[in-house]
Design a protein around this motif. Structure first.
Motif, PDB file in Angstrom:
ATOM      1  N   GLU A  11     103.252 -61.495-140.729  1.00 55.03           N
ATOM      2  CA  GLU A  11     104.706 -61.312-140.014  1.00 55.03           C
ATOM      3  C   GLU A  11     106.668 -60.466-141.166  1.00 55.03           C
ATOM      4  N   LEU A  12     106.493 -61.672-142.731  1.00 56.00           N
ATOM      5  CA  LEU A  12     107.654 -61.069-143.067  1.00 56.00           C
ATOM      6  C   LEU A  12     108.051 -59.811-143.514  1.00 56.00           C
ATOM      7  N   LYS A  13     108.875 -59.911-143.323  1.00 56.80           N
ATOM      8  CA  LYS A  13     109.266 -58.964-143.299  1.00 56.80           C
ATOM      9  C   LYS A  13     109.070 -58.062-145.164  1.00 56.80           C
ATOM     10  N   PRO A  14     108.695 -56.719-145.200  1.00 55.31           N
ATOM     11  CA  PRO A  14     108.423 -56.074-146.179  1.00 55.31           C
ATOM     12  C   PRO A  14     109.491 -56.319-147.650  1.00 55.31           C
ATOM     13  N   TRP A  15     111.073 -56.573-147.472  1.00 53.19           N
ATOM     14  CA  TRP A  15     111.477 -56.445-147.852  1.00 53.19           C
ATOM     15  C   TRP A  15     111.721 -57.711-148.033  1.00 53.19           C
ATOM     16  N   LEU A  16     111.144 -58.728-147.466  1.00 58.69           N
ATOM     17  CA  LEU A  16     111.200 -60.863-148.462  1.00 58.69           C
ATOM     18  C   LEU A  16     109.952 -60.458-149.117  1.00 58.69           C
ATOM     19  N   ARG A  17     109.406 -60.022-149.357  1.00 62.43           N
ATOM     20  CA  ARG A  17     108.742 -59.934-150.262  1.00 62.43           C
ATOM     21  C   ARG A  17     108.561 -59.519-151.676  1.00 62.43           C
ATOM     22  N   PRO A  18     108.498 -60.322-152.140  1.00 58.60           N
ATOM     23  CA  PRO A  18     108.688 -60.414-154.173  1.00 58.60           C
ATOM     24  C   PRO A  18     108.339 -59.200-154.682  1.00 58.60           C
ATOM     25  N   GLU A  19     107.272 -58.991-154.628  1.00 55.74           N
ATOM     26  CA  GLU A  19     106.802 -57.386-154.744  1.00 55.74           C
ATOM     27  C   GLU A  19     107.427 -56.066-154.233  1.00 55.74           C
ATOM     28  N   THR A  20     108.366 -56.459-153.005  1.00 59.30           N
ATOM     29  CA  THR A  20     109.051 -55.329-153.197  1.00 59.30           C
ATOM     30  C   THR A  20     110.546 -55.517-153.284  1.00 59.30           C
ATOM     31  N   ARG A  21     110.963 -56.624-154.175  1.00 51.72           N
ATOM     32  CA  ARG A  21     112.664 -56.867-154.305  1.00 51.72           C
ATOM     33  C   ARG A  21     112.493 -56.126-156.241  1.00 51.72           C
ATOM     34  N   GLY A  22     113.613 -55.603-156.448  1.00 49.06           N
ATOM     35  CA  GLY A  22     113.615 -55.299-157.957  1.00 49.06           C
ATOM     36  C   GLY A  22     114.496 -56.781-158.660  1.00 49.06           C
ATOM     37  N   ARG A  28     106.101 -70.697-150.355  1.00 45.25           N
ATOM     38  CA  ARG A  28     105.925 -68.901-150.730  1.00 45.25           C
ATOM     39  C   ARG A  28     105.131 -68.276-151.534  1.00 45.25           C
ATOM     40  N   ALA A  29     105.066 -67.797-153.042  1.00 40.87           N
ATOM     41  CA  ALA A  29     105.052 -66.591-153.813  1.00 40.87           C
ATOM     42  C   ALA A  29     102.830 -67.237-153.679  1.00 40.87           C
ATOM     43  N   CYS A  30     103.218 -68.983-153.715  1.00 37.34           N
ATOM     44  CA  CYS A  30     101.568 -68.727-153.585  1.00 37.34           C
ATOM     45  C   CYS A  30     100.660 -68.672-153.039  1.00 37.34           C
ATOM     46  N   ALA A  31     101.634 -68.742-151.572  1.00 34.74           N
ATOM     47  CA  ALA A  31     100.947 -68.174-150.169  1.00 34.74           C
ATOM     48  C   ALA A  31     100.240 -66.927-149.952  1.00 34.74           C
ATOM     49  N   LEU A  32     101.636 -66.036-150.535  1.00 35.89           N
ATOM     50  CA  LEU A  32     101.495 -64.331-150.665  1.00 35.89           C
ATOM     51  C   LEU A  32     100.689 -63.795-151.863  1.00 35.89           C
ATOM     52  N   GLN A  33      99.320 -64.518-151.966  1.00 37.18           N
ATOM     53  CA  GLN A  33      98.994 -64.435-152.944  1.00 37.18           C
ATOM     54  C   GLN A  33      97.678 -64.926-152.630  1.00 37.18           C
ATOM     55  N   GLY A  34      97.164 -65.719-151.395  1.00 37.41           N
ATOM     56  CA  GLY A  34      96.369 -66.147-150.640  1.00 37.41           C
ATOM     57  C   GLY A  34      95.683 -67.702-151.137  1.00 37.41           C
ATOM     58  N   ALA A  35      96.806 -68.114-151.135  1.00 37.42           N
ATOM     59  CA  ALA A  35      96.341 -69.693-151.906  1.00 37.42           C
ATOM     60  C   ALA A  35      96.196 -70.379-150.109  1.00 37.42           C
TER      61      ALA A  35
END
Length: 270
Positions: A259-270, A160-167
């Motif tokens: 559609e992934l909730k923004p609060w589940l995205r790594p860049e929005t989490r501490g 998922r981390a790779c996909a969110l970076q556009g892989a």
């Protein structure tokens, strides 16, 4: 349509022999039209973590090692994006299970490090490896390519981390034993590909080293979860065709990442 390749082979204790195998298999992949080739885990040595507390320093390589240079030259010669995997030593002396990634012109785009380190029978990896700090995606001549090494694939967040970076494609060099549930691992790659709308490539070792057998059964899966190709247990160059525009359409229709909730995205989490 263009073509992906997983290069499944056995390893020798001799680095030069393993480099000769790499050259031969990349030549075959290129001749058959592959634009991207993925090698198994620690392709230039036996799988030394099979034994706890050993000394594998003879296989540790820094960025300017002649073997890494040779792999880049092979990528350039055969005009093929190449995901290698080696025992890498950083400037501070820490060592990693790591994948140098070469573009089709031989440029070293980066060296991705395994993040999660296994430590159990036959995989005493914490005796040898430090942890990497994240997952990388590269712009290559074959598409946007993510790297997830072996044990990391068991943590779905890696893909998922790779996909969110556009892989668009995710490569997984691995070392699976002959006695492991290889059919389950094939399904794992299919599910990871489907959930992230990417092509996934798992390239495994094969053969026997001392008393340990390696399972082969490399896998290429499509962004719809289909099994595009699966190898047997011997040396092979495994091919599958891929279409990035088709992948993009699958991702558009499913919209799971969008559609992934923004609060589940790594860049929005501490």
């Amino acid at each position: 349509m263009t073509r992906l390749a997983a290069l499944q082979h056995a390893m020798s204790p001799d680095i030069a022999v393993n480099l000769a195998t790499a050259e031969r298999m990349l030549a075959t992949a290129s001749q058959q039209g592959a634009k991207l080739a993925v090698f198994p885990e620690v392709q230039l040595s036996p799988f030394f973590p099979v034994r706890a507390g050993g000394d594998a320093s003879r296989y540790a390589m820094q960025k300017d090692d002649p073997a890494i240079t040779a792999l880049g030259e092979m990528a350039r010669k055969h005009r093929i994006v190449t995901v290698a995997n080696i025992y890498f030593q950083g400037r501070d002396g820490e060592r990693f299970d790591a994948s140098p990634v070469f573009d089709a012109d031989g440029t070293l785009l980066g060296i991705s490090k395994m993040v999660h380190i296994a430590h159990f029978e036959k995989f005493w990896e914490k005796d040898y490896y430090a942890s990497g700090s994240g997952f990388d995606v590269y712009d290559t001549a074959a598409g946007k390519l993510g790297i997830v090494i072996c044990y990391d694939r068991h943590f779905p967040e890696s893909y998922r981390a790779c996909a969110l970076q556009g892989a668009e494609i995710i490569a997984t060099p691995t070392c699976n034993l002959a006695g492991e549930p290889l059919d389950l691992f094939a399904w794992e790659m299919r599910v990871l590909a489907m959930q992230n709308s990417v092509y996934s490539i798992l390239a495994n070792r094969c053969g026997v080293e001392d008393d340990t057998g390696y399972g082969g059964h490399s896998v290429i899966a499509g962004p719809d979860g289909s099994l595009l190709a699966e190898a047997g247990d011997g040396e092979t160059v495994l091919f599958a065709d891929y279409d990035l525009s088709e992948r993009a359409e699958i991702a558009r229709q499913r919209r799971w990442l969008a559609e992934l909730k923004p609060w589940l995205r790594p860049e929005t989490r501490g």
